[in-house]
Structure formats: structure tokens, C-alpha cells
Enzyme design. Structure first.
Site, PDB file in Angstrom:
ATOM      1  N   ARG A 268       0.821  -1.237   0.026  1.00 21.31           N
ATOM      2  CA  ARG A 268      -0.080   0.036   0.117  1.00 21.31           C
ATOM      3  C   ARG A 268       0.791   1.158   0.036  1.00 21.31           C
ATOM      4  NH1 ARG A 268      -0.985   2.409   4.725  1.00 21.31           N
ATOM      5  NH2 ARG A 268      -1.100   0.685   6.039  1.00 21.31           N
ATOM      6  N   HIS A 272      -2.976   4.383   5.316  1.00 22.95           N
ATOM      7  CA  HIS A 272      -4.227   3.659   5.427  1.00 22.95           C
ATOM      8  C   HIS A 272      -5.518   4.201   5.139  1.00 22.95           C
ATOM      9  CE1 HIS A 272      -6.743   0.482   7.091  1.00 22.95           C
ATOM     10  NE2 HIS A 272      -7.277   1.394   7.798  1.00 22.95           N
ATOM     11  N   TYR A 281       4.933   4.818  11.195  1.00 19.36           N
ATOM     12  CA  TYR A 281       5.171   3.212  11.710  1.00 19.36           C
ATOM     13  C   TYR A 281       5.851   2.667  10.295  1.00 19.36           C
ATOM     14  CZ  TYR A 281       0.748   2.779   8.748  1.00 19.36           C
ATOM     15  OH  TYR A 281      -0.062   3.097   7.783  1.00 19.36           O
TER      16      TYR A 281
END
Length: 384
Positions: A268, A272, A281
Site C-alpha cells: 500500500r 491506510h 510506522y
């Protein structure tokens, strides 16, 4: 039932891959295929169609990201970088087969033939689902994690009981494999030998949780063995390999009436959702590394080198993509006037007494508010 899962249950030793990151066809010995894992390359005609859908998916993802910034969409979980998985998932199915997508699988739903405008109304907040699932054999995009897998298994079970020639493809992410519903769905499908292909898009993160903190299995495809079904892993940015592997999985599910699990290793590229900060992260160097494996560039290079994609075809595809994006942009920029009473219309086929009372109460409140507004307007006009 001429084949047993034991004949091909373990994934191939290497990830199935047919194109290098640079877009060149790999030699057969480097494709990860072998006895029990044979995958013929789809025809040039099929791959050109897949490429066009891939390009439309990328353009829709980018257009929707812009619409979020403009305040025209409440939220959008982009699948930028994962479009090859979604195009292949839709194209491997026959007309009578069903697709069960997640909230991130917008491109798969569009590739299944649903109008992009009907898909996007849920992300604007108009409706939970803006298309007819029965017409398109495509379930509503599921936001609750993994619930769609149980729905998919139920649909497959019903199809078997009715004697229908139907395969169900159920999509999920790597995070879903840590959910209880994942276990229940795979276990039931295996026990009752249901024609379901569980397609896991492993993009490395369950929102911010890396795969290493979710599973100790060698690969997610290996999880299939514990349920008594076959598993396979494929390069999720290689559209050629995805088309080949998923079509074989669907064919096996149909002819042998067995479930299979296919894991696609992809990435990805964006956060998100627009509410997420992925810099907290994952490192930018990791994102940059995956950008070099872009499925769009890989497929374009392959088709151009083969002479399948010439300048005329590329121009036609580009024009089509812009037409889709413009239509979507215009529709999302138009103001809507939703009817609050519609929220009661599709809860039950026969509304309960409580729902009828709530609807009547809201209707009275709205009527009173409208009457008060008209009175205020009349008073203002009378004072002039």
C-alpha cells in the site's frame, strides 16, 4: 473429484512471478512454477484489457485522493500500488461467480463492471452501498474486518445446495488473517468443500501493525495447510502472474469444488486512509523501494516490448481513464440533498413497529423545522 488437495497443498517453493520488476518476462526456471503449480500466461488480448483496467484503477485512486483533500469525500482507503491484485481478482471470475470485497477493494468492484459513481457514494456518506449486489454478483464493500469472508462462505454453501455452477472469491488483507472470522470461514469452507478462493492481499501492514507482529507462519499461504486446503503465493505487483494464478485457483475451485487460499505480496503506497499518518510506522526508504516495483510500470513495459501496447492503444487507454476521472469528479462535486427518512427504508423488508415510530417522530420534527423556516422567511419578507 479427481484431485486431492494433498497433490498441491503446499505453496510452491518460490513466490509465483512471471515478470521482473523491470517488466521483462522471466525464464521459466525463475517463475516459481513447477509440478502441481503450472500457470500458462494469459493471451495478449486478455492482458491488454487487464492493463486498461489497471490504468483506470490507478486514475480512480488518484482522483479520489484529490476529492478527499477537497472535502468531497469523507474518507477514502486508497489501493494505490495494489491495483494489479484487484484487477486480476475481478477478471478471473465468470459471469455467475461472486466477488466479496473489502473497503479497500474499490478498483476490484469497478473492474467487475460497477459504475465508479455508484461505488463512491458510500465514501461520501450517501449510502452504504450504491449498486445492486445481485446485478453485479458483487457484495457490498465490507468495512468490519473479515465479516465478508463468512458471508462469502455462506453464499458458496447456498450455491452448492442449489446445484449452481458458482465460484466465490473473497478478498481480505493480511490483518484479516489474525481475526477469528478468518479461521471460521476457512475451516467451514474446507470441511464442506466449498468453491471459495480466499484472496489475501498482503501489503505488510494491518494499519500500522507489521506482518511480523501478526503471524509466525513462513507465509500466509502456508496457513491453508492447517485447514486441509491448498495455498499459493504470488507476486502481487505482477499482473501477469496474478491473472494466471487466480484463474487456475478459480478453475480448480469450480471443477473440483474445493476452497483455495492465494496470498499476493504487494504494498500500500499511501496511508491506510486520509486519517492515517503512515510516517509514524514505516520508513520512507521502504516506500521508495516498493515504488520501483509499481505494477503499472511493470505491465506497461512488458506490453510495449511485446508490441501489444503501441502509441495508439496507449492514447486510447489514457483518454478512457481521463473520461472516467472527469465523470467521477463532476458527480462528486455536485451537491446532494439526502432525505433523512431514507435511513429507515432498508433496515428490514417489513419495518418493525419501533422503526415506524422512529420514522414518524423524525418526519414530524423535520416538518416542524421546515414550517418554522417558512414562517421566519415570511416574517423577514414582511418586515422589508
Amino acid at each position: 473429484m479427481g484431485i486431492s488437495p494433498e497433490d498441491y497443498m503446499l505453496p510452491a517453493e518460490r513466490e509465483i512471478r512471471m515478470l521482473s520488476p523491470e517488466g521483462t518476462l522471466l525464464p521459466a526456471e525463475q517463475q516459481g512454477t513447477g509440478p502441481g503449480h503450472e500457470y500458462p500466461i494469459p493471451s495478449d488480448e486478455v492482458l491488454l484489457e487487464a492493463y486498461e483496467r489497471l490504468m483506470v484503477g490507478r486514475r480512480v485512486n488518484d482522483q479520489n485522493t484529490a476529492l478527499v483533500r477537497q472535502g468531497r469525500l469523507a474518507v477514502y482507503p486508497s489501493s494505490h500500488g495494489q491495483e494489479a491484485c484487484q484487477v486480476a481478482a475481478a477478471m478471473c471470475l465468470e459471469d455467475n461467480d461472486w466477488l466479496f470485497p473489502t473497503y479497500r477493494d474499490t478498483v476490484a468492484v469497478i473492474s467487475k463492471g460497477v459504475d465508479p459513481l455508484d461505488v463512491m457514494v458510500s465514501f461520501r456518506g450517501d449510502w452504504h452501498c450504491g449498486y445492486d449486489p445481485k446485478e453485479h454478483k458483487t457484495a457490498a464493500q465490507a468495512t468490519p474486518l473479515t465479516t465478508q469472508l463468512l458471508h462469502a462462505v455462506g453464499a458458496a454453501h447456498a450455491a452448492v445446495l442449489r446445484g449452481e455452477d458458482t465460484v466465490v472469491l473473497a478478498m481480505c488483507g493480511d490483518g484479516a488473517t489474525s481475526e477469528g472470522d478468518f479461521h471460521e470461514a476457512l475451516n467451514f469452507a474446507a470441511v464442506f468443500r466449498l468453491p471459495v478462493v480466499f484472496f489475501v492481499q498482503n501489503n505488510g501492514y494491518a494499519i500500522s501493525v507489521p506482518l511480523a507482529r501478526q503471524s509466525a507462519a513462513p507465509t500466509l499461504a502456508h496457513k491453508a495447510v492447517g485447514y486441509g486446503m491448498a495455498g499459493e503465493r504470488v507476486d502481487g505487483n505482477d499482473l501477469v502472474a496474478l491473472m494466471a494464478a487466480l484463474r487456475r485457483a478459480v478453475d480448480l475451485a469450480r471443477t473440483e469444488r474445493i476452497p483455495l487460499l492465494v496470498e499476493a505480496h504487494t504494498y500500500r503506497m499511501q496511508a491506510h486512509t486520509n486519517a492515517d499518518d503512515d510516517t509514524r510506522y514505516r520508513e520512507r526508504e521502504e516506500v521508495k523501494e516498493w515504488a520501483a516495483k509499481d505494477p503499472v510500470l511493470r505491465m506497461e513495459t512488458y506490453l510495449r516490448d511485446k508490441g501489444v501496447l503501441d502509441e495508439a492503444a496507449a492514447a486510447r487507454v489514457s483518454e478512457h481513464c481521463e473520461t472516467v476521472a472527469a465523470s467521477l469528479r463532476d458527480a462528486m462535486n455536485a451537491d446532494v440533498n439526502p432525505d433523512p427518512l431514507e435511513m429507515f427504508d432498508h433496515v428490514f423488508s417489513e419495518p418493525t413497529q419501533q422503526l415506524r415510530e422512529q420514522r414518524d417522530w423524525l418526519a414530524e420534527e423535520l416538518a416542524a423545522e421546515a414550517a418554522e423556516g417558512r414562517a421566519d422567511q415570511a416574517a423577514k419578507e414582511g418586515a422589508r
